[in-house]
Write a protein that holds these residues in place. Structure first.
Motif, short mmCIF file in Angstrom:
data_model
loop_
_atom_site.label_atom_id
_atom_site.label_comp_id
_atom_site.label_asym_id
_atom_site.label_seq_id
_atom_site.Cartn_x
_atom_site.Cartn_y
_atom_site.Cartn_z
N TYR A 81 0.83 -1.21 0.00
CA TYR A 81 0.00 0.00 0.00
C TYR A 81 0.86 1.25 0.00
O TYR A 81 0.62 2.20 -0.75
CB TYR A 81 -0.93 -0.01 1.22
N ARG A 82 1.89 1.28 0.82
CA ARG A 82 2.76 2.46 0.92
C ARG A 82 3.51 2.70 -0.40
O ARG A 82 3.66 3.83 -0.84
CB ARG A 82 3.74 2.32 2.09
N TYR A 83 3.97 1.61 -1.02
CA TYR A 83 4.68 1.75 -2.29
C TYR A 83 3.75 2.27 -3.39
O TYR A 83 4.11 3.15 -4.17
CB TYR A 83 5.27 0.41 -2.72
N LEU A 84 2.54 1.71 -3.44
CA LEU A 84 1.57 2.16 -4.45
C LEU A 84 1.17 3.61 -4.22
O LEU A 84 0.96 4.37 -5.17
CB LEU A 84 0.32 1.27 -4.42
N PHE A 85 1.05 4.00 -2.97
CA PHE A 85 0.68 5.37 -2.63
C PHE A 85 1.73 6.34 -3.16
O PHE A 85 1.40 7.36 -3.80
CB PHE A 85 0.55 5.51 -1.11
N MET A 86 3.00 6.04 -2.91
CA MET A 86 4.08 6.91 -3.37
C MET A 86 4.16 6.94 -4.90
O MET A 86 4.45 7.99 -5.49
CB MET A 86 5.40 6.46 -2.77
N TRP A 138 9.47 11.17 -12.34
CA TRP A 138 9.39 9.93 -13.10
C TRP A 138 10.38 8.90 -12.55
O TRP A 138 10.04 7.71 -12.43
CB TRP A 138 9.63 10.19 -14.58
N GLU A 139 11.57 9.33 -12.20
CA GLU A 139 12.54 8.42 -11.61
C GLU A 139 12.00 7.87 -10.28
O GLU A 139 12.15 6.68 -9.98
CB GLU A 139 13.88 9.11 -11.39
N GLU A 140 11.38 8.73 -9.49
CA GLU A 140 10.77 8.30 -8.23
C GLU A 140 9.64 7.31 -8.49
O GLU A 140 9.52 6.29 -7.81
CB GLU A 140 10.24 9.51 -7.46
N ALA A 141 8.79 7.62 -9.46
CA ALA A 141 7.65 6.75 -9.78
C ALA A 141 8.13 5.36 -10.18
O ALA A 141 7.58 4.34 -9.73
CB ALA A 141 6.82 7.37 -10.90
N LYS A 142 9.17 5.28 -11.00
CA LYS A 142 9.69 3.98 -11.43
C LYS A 142 10.24 3.19 -10.24
O LYS A 142 10.08 1.97 -10.17
CB LYS A 142 10.77 4.18 -12.49
#
Length: 204
Positions: A81-86, A138-142
Motif C-alpha cells: 500500500y505504501r509503495y503504491l501510494f508513493m 518519473w525516476e521516483e515513480a519507477k
C-alpha cells in the motif's frame, strides 16, 4: 525547483491561501491527497494548488493502517500500500506539472509572433521548467513501481485500489513511459524557442 517556476507557485499560493481559515487539519499523506482535485477547466492556479498538496503529501507520514484508502489486513499489504501510494503521488505530480507547462507552452512559432516573441520566450521558459521537473518525479515513480512489483507481491492485489495497481502494471510493463513523452515535448519546445529567437523583430 527552478527560480522562475518557484516564484509563480509561491505567488499563486499566497492568493489561494490568503484570508482562508479551515478547520480541516492535515497531518498525514491520506489527508493531503484528499485535497487534490481536478477542475473541469484547470487554470495555472489550480495546478499550482494541486502541486502544493501533493508535495505536502510526499513529505507527510502515513496514517495508521486503519485509516488507509483500502482495507489492510496484514503487514505485507501495508507495505505494498505504501509503495503504491508513493507511486500514485509521483505520477500525479507529473500530470500536474505537464498541465501547468501546457498552459505556458506554444505548439509552434509563426512569422506573425515576432512582435511578441519576448513574452512567448518567457512563457516557454516556464513551461520548460515545469516539464524538466517531471524527470525527477518519473525516476521516483519507477522506483516505487519496482518496489511494489517484487516477487512477494506477485499474487497480492489491493483490489480496493485497482487504479493504483493498474498504474504499477503500466509503469512496469512500459505501457506508461513518461521519459518518452517528456523527451518529445522538450524537443518540440526547444525547437519553438530556437525559431522564436531566430526571428527578427517585425511589426505585422
Amino acid at each position: 525547483m527552478k527560480k522562475g517556476l518557484k516564484k509563480i507557485i509561491l505567488t499563486a499560493l499566497l492568493f489561494i491561501t490568503a484570508g482562508t481559515v479551515s478547520a480541516y487539519v492535515c497531518k498525514y499523506k491520506e489527508d493531503y491527497l484528499k485535497l487534490y482535485h481536478v477542475h473541469y477547466g484547470q487554470e495555472s492556479d489550480d495546478c499550482i494548488e494541486n502541486i502544493y498538496w501533493l508535495e505536502q503529501a510526499v513529505k507527510a507520514d502515513f496514517a495508521n493502517p486503519l485509516y488507509a484508502y483500502t482495507k489492510i489486513e496484514n503487514e505485507q499489504q501495508w507495505e505494498k500500500y505504501r509503495y503504491l501510494f508513493m507511486l500514485h503521488l509521483n505520477l500525479k505530480l507529473i500530470e500536474q506539472h505537464l498541465r501547468l507547462g501546457r498552459i505556458y507552452d506554444k505548439s509552434a512559432a509563426y512569422f506573425y509572433d515576432a512582435p511578441y516573441k519576448d513574452e512567448y520566450l518567457r512563457n516557454l521558459k516556464t513551461a520548460k521548467e515545469a516539464y524538466t521537473l517531471c524527470y525527477t518525479y518519473w525516476e521516483e515513480a519507477k522506483l516505487w513501481a519496482e518496489k511494489a512489483n517484487v516477487g512477494k507481491f506477485k499474487f497480492m492485489f489491493l483490489t480496493g485500489l485497482q487504479n493504483w495497481e493498474d498504474e504499477r502494471e503500466r509503469v512496469c510493463t512500459g505501457k506508461l513511459d513518461y521519459q518518452k513523452i517528456l523527451d518529445r515535448e522538450l524537443t518540440r519546445l526547444n525547437r519553438v524557442i530556437d525559431d522564436l529567437v531566430a526571428m527578427e523583430n517585425k511589426t505585422y
